[in-house]
Design an enzyme around this catalytic site. Sequence first.
Site, PDB file in Angstrom:
ATOM      1  N   TRP B 359      23.732  65.117  94.988  1.00  0.00           N
ATOM      2  CA  TRP B 359      25.236  65.544  94.647  1.00  0.00           C
ATOM      3  C   TRP B 359      25.365  65.675  93.273  1.00  0.00           C
ATOM      4  O   TRP B 359      26.286  66.135  92.789  1.00  0.00           O
ATOM      5  CB  TRP B 359      26.167  64.730  95.467  1.00  0.00           C
ATOM      6  CG  TRP B 359      26.417  63.403  94.973  1.00  0.00           C
ATOM      7  CD1 TRP B 359      25.630  62.200  94.976  1.00  0.00           C
ATOM      8  CD2 TRP B 359      27.629  62.694  94.016  1.00  0.00           C
ATOM      9  NE1 TRP B 359      26.161  61.020  94.530  1.00  0.00           N
ATOM     10  CE2 TRP B 359      27.283  61.416  93.968  1.00  0.00           C
ATOM     11  CE3 TRP B 359      28.892  63.266  93.879  1.00  0.00           C
ATOM     12  CZ2 TRP B 359      28.398  60.663  93.300  1.00  0.00           C
ATOM     13  CZ3 TRP B 359      29.677  62.540  92.960  1.00  0.00           C
ATOM     14  CH2 TRP B 359      29.444  61.047  92.718  1.00  0.00           C
ATOM     15  N   ASP B 360      24.566  64.864  92.380  1.00  0.00           N
ATOM     16  CA  ASP B 360      24.413  65.185  90.862  1.00  0.00           C
ATOM     17  C   ASP B 360      24.459  66.535  90.310  1.00  0.00           C
ATOM     18  O   ASP B 360      25.291  66.783  89.404  1.00  0.00           O
ATOM     19  CB  ASP B 360      23.063  64.545  90.279  1.00  0.00           C
ATOM     20  CG  ASP B 360      22.861  63.192  90.708  1.00  0.00           C
ATOM     21  OD1 ASP B 360      23.256  62.781  91.829  1.00  0.00           O
ATOM     22  OD2 ASP B 360      22.203  62.170  90.050  1.00  0.00           O
ATOM     23  N   GLU B 490      27.782  52.552  94.914  1.00  0.00           N
ATOM     24  CA  GLU B 490      26.780  52.439  96.133  1.00  0.00           C
ATOM     25  C   GLU B 490      26.681  50.791  95.908  1.00  0.00           C
ATOM     26  O   GLU B 490      26.044  50.329  96.951  1.00  0.00           O
ATOM     27  CB  GLU B 490      25.379  52.803  95.605  1.00  0.00           C
ATOM     28  CG  GLU B 490      25.568  54.354  95.996  1.00  0.00           C
ATOM     29  CD  GLU B 490      24.366  55.098  95.309  1.00  0.00           C
ATOM     30  OE1 GLU B 490      23.496  54.724  94.758  1.00  0.00           O
ATOM     31  OE2 GLU B 490      23.756  56.088  96.093  1.00  0.00           O
ATOM     32  N   LYS B 602      29.356  49.958  90.592  1.00  0.00           N
ATOM     33  CA  LYS B 602      28.123  50.412  89.758  1.00  0.00           C
ATOM     34  C   LYS B 602      28.396  51.778  89.027  1.00  0.00           C
ATOM     35  O   LYS B 602      28.094  51.886  87.807  1.00  0.00           O
ATOM     36  CB  LYS B 602      27.088  50.813  90.958  1.00  0.00           C
ATOM     37  CG  LYS B 602      25.998  51.509  90.776  1.00  0.00           C
ATOM     38  CD  LYS B 602      24.985  51.928  91.753  1.00  0.00           C
ATOM     39  CE  LYS B 602      23.944  52.579  91.395  1.00  0.00           C
ATOM     40  NZ  LYS B 602      23.024  53.352  92.509  1.00  0.00           N
ATOM     41  N   GLN B 603      29.398  52.512  89.549  1.00  0.00           N
ATOM     42  CA  GLN B 603      29.782  53.844  88.694  1.00  0.00           C
ATOM     43  C   GLN B 603      31.044  54.111  89.286  1.00  0.00           C
ATOM     44  O   GLN B 603      31.702  53.557  90.175  1.00  0.00           O
ATOM     45  CB  GLN B 603      28.896  55.007  89.048  1.00  0.00           C
ATOM     46  CG  GLN B 603      28.683  55.446  90.399  1.00  0.00           C
ATOM     47  CD  GLN B 603      27.894  56.473  90.834  1.00  0.00           C
ATOM     48  OE1 GLN B 603      26.798  56.168  91.287  1.00  0.00           O
ATOM     49  NE2 GLN B 603      28.126  57.663  90.308  1.00  0.00           N
TER      50      GLN B 603
END
Lengths: 768, 768
Positions: B359-360, B490, B602-603
């Site tokens: 999906w990046d 994640e 994480k992000q």
Amino acid sequence: MNLDYIIPNEWSIIEEGFNPDHVKSSESIFSIGNGAMGQRANFEEHYSGATFQGSYIAGVYYPDKTRVGWWKNGYPEYFAKVLNAPSWIGIHITINNEKLDLFTCKNVADFKRELNMKEGWLSRSFTATLKNDIQIQVEAKRFLSLDLDELGAIEYNITPVNADATITFQPYIDAGIRNEDTNWEDKFWDTLNVSHENHQAFIQAKTMKTHFYTCTFMESQLLIDGKSVLIEPIITADANSASFSYEYKVKKGETYTINKFGGYTVDRNHDKNQLIPAAKAVLKKATKLGFKTLLENQKAAWQNIWNLADITIKGDVKAQQGIRFNIFQLNQTYLGKDSRLNIGPKGFTGEKYGGSTYWDTEAYCIPFYMATKDQNVAKTLLEYRYNHLDKAIENAQKLGFKNGAALYPMVTMNGEECHNEWEITFEEIHRNGAIAYAIYNYHRFTGDYSYIPEKGLEVLIGIARFWHQRANFSSVKQQYVILGVTGPNEYENNVNNNWYTNYMAKWCIDYALENIQKIESEYTTDFTRIMNKTKLSKAEMQEWQAVSTNMYFPESKEHEVYLQQDGFLDKELITVKDLDKSQRPINQKWSWDRILRSPYIKQADVLQGFYFFEDHFTQEELEKHFDFYEPFTVHESSLSPCVHSIQAAKLGRMEQAYQFYLRTSRLDLDDYNHEVEEGLHITSMAGTWMSIVEGFGGMRVRDNMLTFKPQIPKQWEAFSFKINFRNQILKVNVCQNQTHFELEGDRDLQILVHDKRVTISPNNLITV
Amino acid sequence: MNLDYIIPNEWSIIEEGFNPDHVKSSESIFSIGNGAMGQRANFEEHYSGATFQGSYIAGVYYPDKTRVGWWKNGYPEYFAKVLNAPSWIGIHITINNEKLDLFTCKNVADFKRELNMKEGWLSRSFTATLKNDIQIQVEAKRFLSLDLDELGAIEYNITPVNADATITFQPYIDAGIRNEDTNWEDKFWDTLNVSHENHQAFIQAKTMKTHFYTCTFMESQLLIDGKSVLIEPIITADANSASFSYEYKVKKGETYTINKFGGYTVDRNHDKNQLIPAAKAVLKKATKLGFKTLLENQKAAWQNIWNLADITIKGDVKAQQGIRFNIFQLNQTYLGKDSRLNIGPKGFTGEKYGGSTYWDTEAYCIPFYMATKDQNVAKTLLEYRYNHLDKAIENAQKLGFKNGAALYPMVTMNGEECHNEWEITFEEIHRNGAIAYAIYNYHRFTGDYSYIPEKGLEVLIGIARFWHQRANFSSVKQQYVILGVTGPNEYENNVNNNWYTNYMAKWCIDYALENIQKIESEYTTDFTRIMNKTKLSKAEMQEWQAVSTNMYFPESKEHEVYLQQDGFLDKELITVKDLDKSQRPINQKWSWDRILRSPYIKQADVLQGFYFFEDHFTQEELEKHFDFYEPFTVHESSLSPCVHSIQAAKLGRMEQAYQFYLRTSRLDLDDYNHEVEEGLHITSMAGTWMSIVEGFGGMRVRDNMLTFKPQIPKQWEAFSFKINFRNQILKVNVCQNQTHFELEGDRDLQILVHDKRVTISPNNLITV
């Protein structure tokens, strides 16, 4: 049920007619074992059809390098696999130079297999017509000796029916075997030496990595019409195997017999340099006694087990066969003689689950062994965990816990974790609770408190420390929560506040504190020793207490039930009966995410807690929870039906209890889970025993007293069982309208029957 | 940062001094590519030290059989791996019969490596003293041609410094290569034929299973002091390789040069029987033009890319180097010429992540390509997903969805899912949202609506159907919930009601419905075609609407924030700054369960939603959420710092924005994540571009208008970038006190600068 070919019989498992499609299933079902070794019911002679070969030695394993898709920190390096060991049962047979192979014979008639559970032997008989038109009649019998637990014995009889024939028995031993289940196709065995001497052959082999040294051995005796004959064998040996070929011209109607003795000596029990002498000693005893005497001894040894462990059921042969099969297989797997061993979920019947120790032992097996054997057996199982306490502390350290917190492994062979699925390995931590519960259960049942100050308390402290550290304070709830766990219901992963886990955690802390207090006042020497060793402070105990006192439990006011976990009611609550049958079993039909977000329950979870702690809840509460959860339960774990059977019985729902009983007791015989080929579900077999004794019998121990609430399914005339309660044996015989109690012992026993106090005197039949 | 050896330079990546410990890192960092192929910066000559060889052909992959510990239903059969392709760069070199090998030389001096980003070539120079005491001076340069994208070219010069020497260049091609990353040690390539003709050699090989046919080819020219020499080679060929050995007695001070041309022709672009003729055609062009002309063309082609894509930063050479490195690598990876290709997370620089599509692409890369290339490039990326719609529908069917619901894969090469971790594969479903969002983003930026009726709407319908089916009605909440998901963060798995996912789901449904309505009224032919194809009914749309209208979003009244998921506040909320540094990065220090139950992010997750939908929230809401979540964010994903940089800039926190910028732009150059050896983080490089253009530049498109809120870090004098907005190019130059705008185009452009309307006329510098 999936299969239905086992002939109902009270004492035997019987298969009639040869069907190659059933070979692998029967290899599981007809497995034999003696606690020290075991084997699938593979044929002695060559078989070219589909087969799953397996012979296993207790405690001999291989650490198979972990295989995962995506590595997570903390995964163990290996999975401990039970090993398919060198084969000693094999006998190649030729009839006029044609190899006997049931898969390729022209005809196989009168095929019968029998596993005689009463006497502990496996037999096979058939009439085969070979391609060369020679017809032979075969009778073969084998057993693994309970008395000499390194020994197995085979008697194989061939009678040519329609012509004289030159028959060769070629008994062999072979270390060139493989495991079906291997992560990396590793070689598991290293053959060190193949040797023979007179009529004996020996293969010394060691396992790779773990370096278990073993000697596989054999010796044979030949007979014609029951009389010894001396035949000079042709001896063959290669890098991995040895064989003796005994040829004889057999007349039509004459019976040619081989008695083959074989087995293993292992450096777990002998000096590794003395394995051949040890094997010779076994063979000397075996050949001296001979097959028939050994078999008589075998019957006597099994009689001894059955004397205490048997359960009889009158009027329902399938139910009778089922319970005996369960009791028989448990005793084939584990006899409590060796504190390094435990009860693998597949015992000696297959390779799945690595043959290691799970929480099944504490939750299901200990009650069975406690009541049907000397109480030392249960204590030995407790000590197994005590001996692994340091490893459990190391395991917890790997996951970030400290200060002596212990997390027992999900799966282990030697105390080290060897499972590798994060949602199980790291999160199915309720297992710690079962290990503490077993200590409580042992004390409750046996009355022997000494184990707790001696060993148990250290385990309880390590476990309490774990729960204290694993819980965290939720500032929104103003209570302690336990986040990210998998409960007994493995169809939920990484959930928050699994009720069972939280309840276990609280109970473990309370139980540890209660015992610390008791030992402080009553066992001061032990107390001082343990406090010095564990460095447990009052301050730490106060912190434990805070967690216990203020533990959060999810609940639904509307349904008046505890919730299996936070958010359970957000699910789409469609019951199993409204789920299309084509979708089941869901673990074979659905992707994992779909299972997880569904309400479906693999095995008792909240109800498992109600089972363990039934005194904490009213009958009404049990009923509410049973009625709420059972309709969502798919029972896709072998450990599920037994708990539900017990609870249905407690609720007086005998028809439901009976159906659950059938499912648990004949799980493998009727292959409910479509997987019997892989091996038997050994640990759940103890649950079957519980569903009769605790379910229908309503047996409990309360305040040092045995209590019963006997009920009987309408399908049965009567059932009976025995309980070894504090070194007296109580026999309970439940009939449709009354229950008889009889005591083998030396003092009166007070029991409660339907809440009424009854005094039983030794050797005096009491009817209630 | 972990490494700090790259010499700051505005246009080049430079390494000075030979350090074997840096070889694998530099092989990643100095990678070259041309969109059709790429390679790690391996040495041409033999190197016996630690190296990670890699040469990759776009779209040529291998389906490596899935490896997992415990199989779950629904797992794909394979993981599509980018393949290390046959090598064409190799040149064995001997100096007086001693092999040149930098790892074993007596001395290596003046070693310098340069990746010239402006001109698109890689060079290396050094003076080596061999064990035979011959000292040589080497200058080597190579590039992968942008113009002839099947071609690479090498110029390798050797000058003996201290004596005459017999020097042999032995250029070779070799298909006997292996992948470092393989599940089962499979053979990935099958060499079909090795041939040579005159000075050309060809290896035809095909990939196993996928049967991609390739021809690897080479031809060389030799020169002495720049003048062609004809040397008759010794030709060697074996099963997998071919080489030509060109020996020459080189005088001290003379320069012996080889120009080697090589590359691949592939049956993705040619008939599989015409690969050698195609290769000959490439070589004919190459040898005719010669190395120098090809290099000039290369510079021109890169100039063309930089004209639009360059970002300049004055006063901060490391920041300048960082952004150019990011832009350069993105353009080496993907140029938008081939709709079958996409942007792998590691591009052509390593094997990890399989080189597939994540999906990046939609979330990070499309904005970059949209603004720095012709808008067809972004459209091509959208079409890639349209072309995979049927596979996405199949993928959803495997997981139990129906009626055309589409779930795009987490990782794919050809539209099929090839990832195998249940918590990601089955649960990180928010990816579907990014794919819909890219359609919206493309329309918003380009103004081109035509894509939606033509193709995009079918994708939107498939996605809306998925969300409708994936949500379920919670009777306790009386709202729709989405259970069991993994959000962008994640470090949480299998959570309920991830806010980002729920928000995306609702938005996808709303956006689909809005477009259905618009197309119904404005594109009736398309509408009829699509409705016929999808069988979408009003009733179904009403059900969608019910889900959207009544979607549940977790929130905290106390903190006035949306909660990342249900139960987030139950965690122990210790911020990252209070977390002991020894514990980080947590993904290397902690077991997975500990990460999951921690509050660490994480992000961007909630903040990713705020980034995508910033118009839906006020600045105050952004601030509250940023202040709540960023302190728990460990930024252990390469995709994290860029979003935070943009949001910090939006909140006027320029120092924080600058620090995030440095981390994203120099992630690989300074090896922040301790893993640059494995390859570069290509897709997150687009995030670096966003953090300047959208972060510091404050660029947005609103109501068909470009808007800016330029700010500049105090460390910089000025920065500039260009935007291709609807076929006009706007140059933005931000200085400390003012911003200059300049337009290459043919019509006036209205923009908003700090909410003030400004009109820019073509070729007229406007200062604001």
